[in-house]
Design an enzyme around this catalytic site. Structure first.
Site, PDB file in Angstrom:
ATOM      1  N   ARG A  17       7.579  -8.215   3.506  1.00  0.00           N
ATOM      2  CA  ARG A  17       7.558  -9.067   4.694  1.00  0.00           C
ATOM      3  C   ARG A  17       6.267  -8.832   5.473  1.00  0.00           C
ATOM      4  O   ARG A  17       5.439  -8.009   5.120  1.00  0.00           O
ATOM      5  CB  ARG A  17       8.770  -8.781   5.585  1.00  0.00           C
ATOM      6  CG  ARG A  17       8.813  -7.343   6.079  1.00  0.00           C
ATOM      7  CD  ARG A  17       9.969  -7.092   7.051  1.00  0.00           C
ATOM      8  NE  ARG A  17      11.260  -7.039   6.372  1.00  0.00           N
ATOM      9  CZ  ARG A  17      12.302  -7.805   6.700  1.00  0.00           C
ATOM     10  NH1 ARG A  17      12.198  -8.680   7.688  1.00  0.00           N
ATOM     11  NH2 ARG A  17      13.451  -7.694   6.066  1.00  0.00           N
ATOM     12  N   ASN A  88      -0.595  -0.832   2.556  1.00  0.00           N
ATOM     13  CA  ASN A  88      -0.228  -1.579   3.757  1.00  0.00           C
ATOM     14  C   ASN A  88       1.066  -1.122   4.403  1.00  0.00           C
ATOM     15  O   ASN A  88       1.285  -1.377   5.592  1.00  0.00           O
ATOM     16  CB  ASN A  88      -0.132  -3.070   3.391  1.00  0.00           C
ATOM     17  CG  ASN A  88       0.548  -3.890   4.458  1.00  0.00           C
ATOM     18  OD1 ASN A  88      -0.014  -4.161   5.510  1.00  0.00           O
ATOM     19  ND2 ASN A  88       1.797  -4.286   4.183  1.00  0.00           N
ATOM     20  N   TYR A 152       2.520   6.408  16.161  1.00  0.00           N
ATOM     21  CA  TYR A 152       1.845   5.280  15.516  1.00  0.00           C
ATOM     22  C   TYR A 152       0.334   5.421  15.653  1.00  0.00           C
ATOM     23  O   TYR A 152      -0.411   5.288  14.676  1.00  0.00           O
ATOM     24  CB  TYR A 152       2.320   3.969  16.137  1.00  0.00           C
ATOM     25  CG  TYR A 152       1.754   2.739  15.459  1.00  0.00           C
ATOM     26  CD1 TYR A 152       2.291   2.299  14.256  1.00  0.00           C
ATOM     27  CD2 TYR A 152       0.690   2.042  16.006  1.00  0.00           C
ATOM     28  CE1 TYR A 152       1.773   1.181  13.618  1.00  0.00           C
ATOM     29  CE2 TYR A 152       0.164   0.924  15.378  1.00  0.00           C
ATOM     30  CZ  TYR A 152       0.709   0.498  14.187  1.00  0.00           C
ATOM     31  OH  TYR A 152       0.185  -0.602  13.554  1.00  0.00           O
ATOM     32  N   LYS A 156      -2.422   6.009  12.580  1.00  0.00           N
ATOM     33  CA  LYS A 156      -3.462   5.033  12.287  1.00  0.00           C
ATOM     34  C   LYS A 156      -4.864   5.614  12.490  1.00  0.00           C
ATOM     35  O   LYS A 156      -5.808   5.244  11.774  1.00  0.00           O
ATOM     36  CB  LYS A 156      -3.268   3.785  13.136  1.00  0.00           C
ATOM     37  CG  LYS A 156      -1.980   3.025  12.793  1.00  0.00           C
ATOM     38  CD  LYS A 156      -1.934   2.619  11.329  1.00  0.00           C
ATOM     39  CE  LYS A 156      -0.739   1.747  11.006  1.00  0.00           C
ATOM     40  NZ  LYS A 156      -0.716   1.303   9.587  1.00  0.00           N
ATOM     41  N   THR A 187       4.366 -10.310  13.780  1.00  0.00           N
ATOM     42  CA  THR A 187       5.257  -9.930  12.686  1.00  0.00           C
ATOM     43  C   THR A 187       6.637  -9.580  13.220  1.00  0.00           C
ATOM     44  O   THR A 187       6.841  -9.452  14.433  1.00  0.00           O
ATOM     45  CB  THR A 187       4.705  -8.704  11.932  1.00  0.00           C
ATOM     46  OG1 THR A 187       4.630  -7.597  12.855  1.00  0.00           O
ATOM     47  CG2 THR A 187       3.327  -8.981  11.370  1.00  0.00           C
TER      48      THR A 187
END
Length: 283
Positions: A17, A88, A152, A156, A187
């Site tokens: 997705r 990803n 997060y 990253k 998203t």
């Protein structure tokens, strides 16, 4: 210089997705052969069937090295090799260090950073054979501190650093390494976070431009496919997000930190309450 991706053999994780699925669709439109890897077999199968018989799917969790090794091997067997890997797969969790579970922090790092390392590690022999390209998906959060989303941001930032190191390690073998830095993309993950946590939406809107904008998943997918064609070392979505990399030192300066902390204090307390009411920090 662009390289035609027609016929290129591309493995992409997190392809069920969001950005992964949209990028697979865009690359397939440009003639690539896709191996869709992820943890949602129903969606992966549906996506692969929609793309056509030239494509495949494999269920694998990026935290499971044996499963990743098997997915890479199955892809190489089916296609006769691998030219491009797009790491990803990613998740996010929210809450300050006062309320977030340390195991949630560890899981985010495990998927977003260690999972990227595992993916590229499994694929390196094939990328060396093809003198291929690895694209590691980081974020604008690599450069901008996001209070309430420390795991997060840390993951990253780690991906950005990992890409820089791997670029040096693999250059001698003809392998090119790039990093992808999207800002907020429309998203399921972002929409769900904003629906569950109204304060997160408010905090995001208060961030400096371009870190407060939203980009369509289709635009992000096109940028990702362009990065593959160019074998780009760094790509930003939108392009203006590159400004945040340029002023990273300012983003982490003590003066700005004090200002942001003061502005965010009440909102972070409210975000913690919203998270606790939901009973989970995962999105």
């Amino acid at each position: 210089m662009r390289r035609d991706v027609s016929g290129k053999r591309i493995l992409i994780t997190g392809a069920a997705r969001g950005i992964g699925a949209a990028t697979a669709t865009e690359l397939a439109r440009r003639g690539a052969r896709l191996s869709l890897v992820g943890i949602e077999p129903g969606l992966l199968k549906e996506n692969a069937e929609t793309l056509g018989d030239a494509h495949m799917w494999v269920e694998a969790d990026v935290t499971d090295q044996a499963a990743l090794n098997a997915a890479v091997a199955a892809t190489a067997d089916r296609f006769g090799g691998i030219d491009v890997v797009i790491a990803n797969a990613g998740v996010a969790n929210y809450g300050t260090i006062r309320t977030a579970d340390p195991d949630d922090f560890a899981r985010t790092i495990g998927i977003n950073l260690i999972g990227v390392y595992r993916t590229i590690s499994a694929a390196v022999p094939h990328l060396v054979d093809s003198r291929g390209y690895a694209l590691l998906v980081a974020s604008i959060a690599s450069f901008v501190p996001i209070p309430g989303a420390a795991s997060y941001g840390a993951s990253k930032a780690g991906v950005d650093s990992l890409a820089a190191a791997l670029r040096l390690e693999l250059k001698q073998y003809g392998v090119t390494v790039g990093s992808m830095h999207p800002s907020w993309i429309d998203t399921d993950l972002v929409r769900r976070s904003e629906a569950d946590l109204p304060t997160f939406k408010k905090v995001r809107a208060q961030m400096p431009w371009p870190a407060n904008g939203t980009t369509s998943v289709e635009e992000c997918a096109k940028a990702m496919a362009d990065a593959v064609e160019k074998r780009a070392p760094r790509t930003f979505v939108p392009k203006q997000a590159g400004l945040m990399a340029a002023i990273r030192a300012l983003s982490f300066s003590p003066g700005l930190a004090r200002l942001l902390a003061k502005r965010a204090a009440a909102d972070l307390a409210q975000m913690d309450r919203e998270n606790q009411a939901l009973g989970a920090t995962w999105r």
